[in-house]
Design a protein around this motif. Structure first.
Motif, short mmCIF file in Angstrom:
data_model
loop_
_atom_site.label_atom_id
_atom_site.label_comp_id
_atom_site.label_asym_id
_atom_site.label_seq_id
_atom_site.Cartn_x
_atom_site.Cartn_y
_atom_site.Cartn_z
N THR A 96 0.87 -1.18 0.00
CA THR A 96 0.00 0.00 0.00
C THR A 96 0.90 1.23 0.00
OG1 THR A 96 -0.14 -0.04 2.44
CG2 THR A 96 -1.92 -1.11 1.19
N THR A 97 0.42 2.32 -0.57
CA THR A 97 1.21 3.55 -0.57
C THR A 97 0.30 4.76 -0.71
OG1 THR A 97 3.15 4.66 -1.55
CG2 THR A 97 1.59 3.68 -3.08
N ASP A 98 0.77 5.89 -0.23
CA ASP A 98 0.08 7.17 -0.38
C ASP A 98 -1.38 7.08 0.07
OD1 ASP A 98 2.05 9.10 -1.95
OD2 ASP A 98 2.29 7.10 -2.78
N LEU A 99 -1.60 6.46 1.22
CA LEU A 99 -2.97 6.38 1.76
C LEU A 99 -3.48 7.75 2.19
CD1 LEU A 99 -2.65 3.09 3.83
CD2 LEU A 99 -4.12 3.44 1.84
N HIS A 100 -2.60 8.62 2.63
CA HIS A 100 -2.95 9.99 3.01
C HIS A 100 -4.14 10.04 3.96
CE1 HIS A 100 -0.09 12.32 0.66
NE2 HIS A 100 -0.23 11.43 -0.31
N ALA A 101 -4.06 9.19 4.98
CA ALA A 101 -5.06 9.17 6.07
C ALA A 101 -6.47 8.84 5.58
CB ALA A 101 -5.06 10.49 6.84
N ASN A 102 -6.58 8.19 4.45
CA ASN A 102 -7.88 7.74 3.95
C ASN A 102 -8.14 6.33 4.48
OD1 ASN A 102 -9.14 9.73 1.87
ND2 ASN A 102 -6.95 9.71 1.40
N LEU A 103 -8.62 6.27 5.70
CA LEU A 103 -8.94 4.98 6.31
C LEU A 103 -10.28 4.46 5.82
CD1 LEU A 103 -7.84 5.42 10.03
CD2 LEU A 103 -6.65 4.21 8.19
N MET A 104 -11.25 5.33 5.78
CA MET A 104 -12.61 4.93 5.42
C MET A 104 -12.92 5.24 3.96
SD MET A 104 -13.87 3.55 8.10
CE MET A 104 -15.61 3.52 7.70
N ASN A 105 -13.94 4.57 3.44
CA ASN A 105 -14.43 4.85 2.09
C ASN A 105 -15.37 6.05 2.16
OD1 ASN A 105 -16.18 3.15 3.61
ND2 ASN A 105 -17.31 2.59 1.76
N PHE A 106 -14.76 7.21 2.40
CA PHE A 106 -15.56 8.40 2.67
C PHE A 106 -14.83 9.63 2.18
CE2 PHE A 106 -17.59 11.70 5.26
CZ PHE A 106 -18.93 11.32 5.16
N ASN A 107 -15.58 10.55 1.56
CA ASN A 107 -15.06 11.84 1.11
C ASN A 107 -15.54 12.91 2.08
OD1 ASN A 107 -14.71 14.37 -0.20
ND2 ASN A 107 -14.64 13.37 -2.19
N PRO A 149 -8.94 15.14 6.00
CA PRO A 149 -9.34 15.81 7.24
C PRO A 149 -9.14 14.96 8.48
CG PRO A 149 -10.88 16.37 5.52
CD PRO A 149 -9.95 15.33 4.94
N LEU A 150 -9.23 13.64 8.37
CA LEU A 150 -8.98 12.80 9.54
C LEU A 150 -7.54 12.96 10.01
CD1 LEU A 150 -10.20 9.22 10.23
CD2 LEU A 150 -7.77 9.73 10.47
N GLY A 151 -6.61 13.03 9.07
CA GLY A 151 -5.22 13.26 9.45
C GLY A 151 -5.03 14.60 10.12
N ASP A 152 -5.67 15.64 9.58
CA ASP A 152 -5.58 16.97 10.19
C ASP A 152 -6.20 16.98 11.58
OD1 ASP A 152 -4.35 17.97 7.94
OD2 ASP A 152 -6.18 18.77 7.08
N TYR A 153 -7.34 16.33 11.72
CA TYR A 153 -8.04 16.30 13.01
C TYR A 153 -7.16 15.68 14.08
CZ TYR A 153 -11.35 14.87 16.61
OH TYR A 153 -11.98 14.66 17.82
N MET A 154 -6.51 14.57 13.76
CA MET A 154 -5.68 13.90 14.75
C MET A 154 -4.46 14.73 15.10
SD MET A 154 -7.26 11.27 15.73
CE MET A 154 -5.91 10.84 16.84
N ALA A 155 -3.87 15.43 14.14
CA ALA A 155 -2.64 16.17 14.38
C ALA A 155 -2.89 17.56 14.95
CB ALA A 155 -1.84 16.29 13.09
N LYS A 156 -3.96 18.21 14.49
CA LYS A 156 -4.14 19.63 14.80
C LYS A 156 -5.24 19.92 15.82
CE LYS A 156 -1.01 21.08 11.92
NZ LYS A 156 0.22 21.70 12.44
N VAL A 157 -6.12 18.99 16.04
CA VAL A 157 -7.26 19.25 16.94
C VAL A 157 -7.21 18.33 18.15
CG1 VAL A 157 -9.76 19.38 17.12
CG2 VAL A 157 -8.64 20.02 14.99
N LYS A 158 -7.30 17.05 17.91
CA LYS A 158 -7.35 16.10 19.02
C LYS A 158 -5.98 15.89 19.64
CE LYS A 158 -9.28 11.65 20.35
NZ LYS A 158 -10.05 10.45 19.91
N GLY A 159 -4.96 15.75 18.82
CA GLY A 159 -3.63 15.51 19.32
C GLY A 159 -3.46 14.10 19.86
N LEU A 160 -2.25 13.79 20.27
CA LEU A 160 -1.93 12.48 20.83
C LEU A 160 -1.23 12.66 22.17
CD1 LEU A 160 -0.44 10.56 17.75
CD2 LEU A 160 -2.68 10.18 18.80
N GLU A 161 -1.75 11.99 23.18
CA GLU A 161 -1.04 11.90 24.44
C GLU A 161 -0.18 10.65 24.41
OE1 GLU A 161 -3.54 11.97 27.81
OE2 GLU A 161 -4.40 13.94 27.40
N GLU A 162 0.86 10.64 25.23
CA GLU A 162 1.69 9.45 25.32
C GLU A 162 0.81 8.28 25.73
OE1 GLU A 162 5.77 7.91 27.54
OE2 GLU A 162 5.17 10.03 27.63
#
Length: 723
Positions: A96-107, A149-162
């Protein structure tokens, strides 16, 4: 570690510009990942010798005696079982390559299901392909955590805790990946977020040409940021039904241009080296350590021209490196084998078998739309396991029918769907929260042939931001220009166009207008440099012959639309009867002079005239190979994302006109110079919305025909200007 990052305009309004609200991710300092996240291969030195005390790497960086195999270790290896010459086995390599945070079949832009994308679909093909054979491995080739947007949401809004697991890795961990490579977009959110995200992957990461910047100018003690390569002792079944141990080596690469594209995130922390040079360095070492076969995983496209140092697209040249048995490549968002690579037989490219100079290769598109497969037959002989036959194939997740309907070829994988669902639903909620209004619809259907609102909004926002931040400084008196390009103009297929309806606007609409997490930068250029910038952009168009009855296609589809920069603040015409001055790589190929009547406030621009030009970090750092454009000319090094600036500007203008919202009209600052007697066509969206919208332009006519790829064919009258 909590990444306290700010959201976009919903949480940080137009006043943010003056009160200091910014994208704090750009201010993060790189922290070395905890020791337990590092592996021995992360500490792989470039040279066999160990760094000396004089080199002074940190304690975490120093290789220990245990990190390196010794001659004694080799002596203690158990004897290999005897394998009969002529023994054969088959191995399936999946990518797989260049998924770009497209986990779901959704636009997320259209807020609709889209069966043409999504790991949730690819996963089903992976499980089916794995079950069909005795032996298989699975690799990912990066550009994974950014791009939707899912990638942006995780990085810029929700964030990740250890301790948090990124939903991408929750999903991928269900699929038993063997190894993954780092792509260029992995660096978009900074090194701290990257390390926090990937430390939960249940598979190793590799990258052989990204090194920690130790600042000593001594390449002999350079240490890779990730492990350079990985050798897996894989238990496989041969054709006789016997179990064998196959030592599979994996080595990954990323475009060295990351140092330009993500300069703000990487400068002073890492350096990038030439892909082929590092392959020539490490592949022999992998062989020395017993690798039976070597699989290269370059996040790098395919070009057959003469190699240049630090080449971005180096997969072809890797096929010439002795010892590499397969190339799982990506980055170009294309299919190999596939029509794009037809006609390259003289360069050793077999587009049927899927080989490059005899080396098996595959590139499976983007966004999960294909699974790449290499089926490899190996035979044991005096020189160990040797590849004797291969076949590369692509398995699509869907097909697009002649009537543009889509038939899914894979059901949703339940495990991936369950892993992604929480983040998916949270992302849907976030992207649909309205924060402003626009007074008219905005789309990019005709952004390559008209001055266009989808670009105008971006350039106006950048202009507003730049004029505000230079006010009262030594730059205050300089005229300001603003560069913008159509990011979604069909590169991803006939459905890949921006489309924002009149009325309420939400974050998904802003992300539709500006899909990349770029950071705003301002350059100081003279008039001659501005003109050459536009000459490079004008390479978007094929040369048109006047007074010809032949059908001529206007847009050069080999020229990426994200490099078609419109410069607002000046007015100009593009004469497509002239040859392009530059090719897609910025090489001068003619003395063509396409840019005509370049004026600022009604006066011709002179070569010596000085301008500020607002753009993004990608372009300002040399991305796109625009002549004369480099980071040395940056005079405003803003921490704010272009997308944040666009959101703030829309909110500001909407608040000024609360009933109707912001007026997105284009100002018509550029057009084509008239061309007489030419039958000219271009391709755009096949949607009914595009056809209806075309009625606004007297010079554009739908022909009610489509290309084999499903694009609608339009005719353009170049004797007229846009309305």
């Amino acid at each position: 570690m909590k990444l306290k990052l700010l959201t976009l305009a919903m949480l940080c309004g137009s006043a943010a510009l003056l009160t200091g609200c910014s994208d704090s991710d750009n201010e993060l300092q790189f922290k070395e990942p905890p020791k337990e996240q590092q592996t021995d291969d992360d500490k792989q030195p470039v040279d066999d010798k160990q760094p000396t005390d004089d080199d002074k790497p940190t304690d975490d960086d120093k290789p220990t005696d245990d990190d390196k195999p010794t001659d004694d270790d080799d002596d203690k290896q158990p004897e290999e079982p005897v394998i009969a010459n002529g023994t054969q086995l088959e191995l399936r390599i999946m990518e797989t390559t260049d998924l770009h945070a497209n986990l779901m079949n959704f636009n997320y832009f259209s807020n609709k299901t889209d069966d043409k994308v999504g790991l949730v679909k690819t996963a089903t093909l992976i499980r089916q392909a794995r079950e069909a054979v005795a032996n298989s491995v699975l690799v990912d080739n990066g550009d994974l955590i950014q791009g939707s947007p899912l990638g942006d949401y995780m990085a810029k809004v929700k964030g990740l805790e250890e301790g948090d697991v990124h939903p991408i890795y929750e999903a991928m961990n269900t699929l038993d990946y063997d190894v993954a490579n780092i792509g260029n977009h992995e660096f978009n959110f900074g090194l701290e977020f990257l390390h926090e995200a990937i430390n939960d992957a249940k598979f190793p990461y590799i990258s052989a040409n990204v090194f920690k910047d130790d600042g000593d100018d001594d390449p002999s003690n350079d240490l890779t940021l990730f492990r350079a390569y990985f050798i897996d002792e894989k238990q496989v079944i041969d054709k006789n039904g016997d179990t064998q141990t196959l030592k599979i080596g994996y080595i990954g690469f990323v475009p060295p241009q990351i140092m330009q594209w993500d300069k703000a995130n990487l400068e002073g922390q890492v350096i990038a080296k030439d892909i082929v040079d590092m392959a020539k360095h490490y592949v022999p070492k992998m062989k020395e350590k017993g690798a039976d076969i070597i699989i290269a995983i370059p996040h790098s496209g395919l070009e057959t021209a003469e190699k240049k140092p630090l080449a971005e697209n180096a997969s072809y040249y890797l096929s010439q490196v002795d010892g590499i048995d397969a190339i799982m490549f990506g980055h170009a968002h294309a299919n190999f084998p596939g029509p794009r690579y037809a006609g390259l037989e003289e360069h050793g490219v077999d587009n049927e078998k899927g080989t490059i100079n005899g080396v098996a290769a595959v590139m499976p598109g983007f966004w999960g739309n294909n699974l790449g497969i290499i089926d490899m037959t190996l035979e044991y002989g005096e020189n160990g396991w040797q590849v004797i036959d291969t076949q590369s194939t692509l398995e699509p997740i869907s097909i697009t029918n002649p009537d543009r309907t889509v038939t899914s070829l894979a059901v949703n994988d339940a495990q991936v769907e369950n892993a992604a669902m929480t983040a998916h639903e949270e992302t849907k909620t976030w992207v649909n929260e309205p924060f402003a209004k626009i007074a008219d619809e905005v789309n990019s259907y005709f952004a390559l042939v008209n001055d266009d609102p989808s670009i105008q909004i971006v350039t106006d926002a950048q202009l507003w931001y730049t004029q505000t931040i230079v006010k009262g400084t030594e730059l205050d008196d300089l005229p300001v220009l603003s560069a913008g390009a159509p990011f979604r103009a069909g590169r991803g297929g006939p459905d890949d166009f921006t489309s924002v309806d009149k009325g309420d606007i939400a974050y998904r609409n802003v992300a539709d207008l500006y899909i990349y997490p770029n950071v705003l930068k301002v350059l100081k250029l003279n008039g001659a440099e501005v003109k050459q910038w536009l000459e490079m952009s004008a390479g978007q168009f094929n040369q048109i012959m006047p007074n010809s009855e032949d059908v001529q296609v206007l847009v050069n589809t080999d020229f990426p639309s994200y490099n078609f920069d419109v410069l607002d603040g000046v007015s100009y015409q593009i004469d497509v009867t002239e040859p392009a001055r530059y090719d897609t790589k910025g090489n001068k190929v003619s003395d063509g002079n396409r840019i005509k009547a370049l004026t600022y406030q009604g006066e011709l621009v002179t070569d010596e005239q000085v301008f500020l030009v607002a753009t993004n970090n990608y372009r300002a750092s040399g991305g796109g190979n625009f002549p004369g454009i480099s980071g040395e000319k940056i005079v405003v090094d803003s921490p704010n994302e272009n997308r944040q600036v666009v959101a703030d500007y829309i909110a500001l203008q909407s608040n000024k006109n609360p009933e109707t919202g912001m007026d997105p009209s284009a100002d018509g600052n550029w057009s084509f110079a008239p061309v007489e007697g030419a039958n000219v066509v271009f391709y755009s969206s096949p949607s009914d919305k595009a056809a209806v919208f075309s009625a606004r332009f007297a010079h554009i006519t739908p022909l009610n025909k489509t290309t084999d790829d499903g694009f609608a064919i339009y005719q353009i009258d170049l004797t007229q200007s846009a309305d």
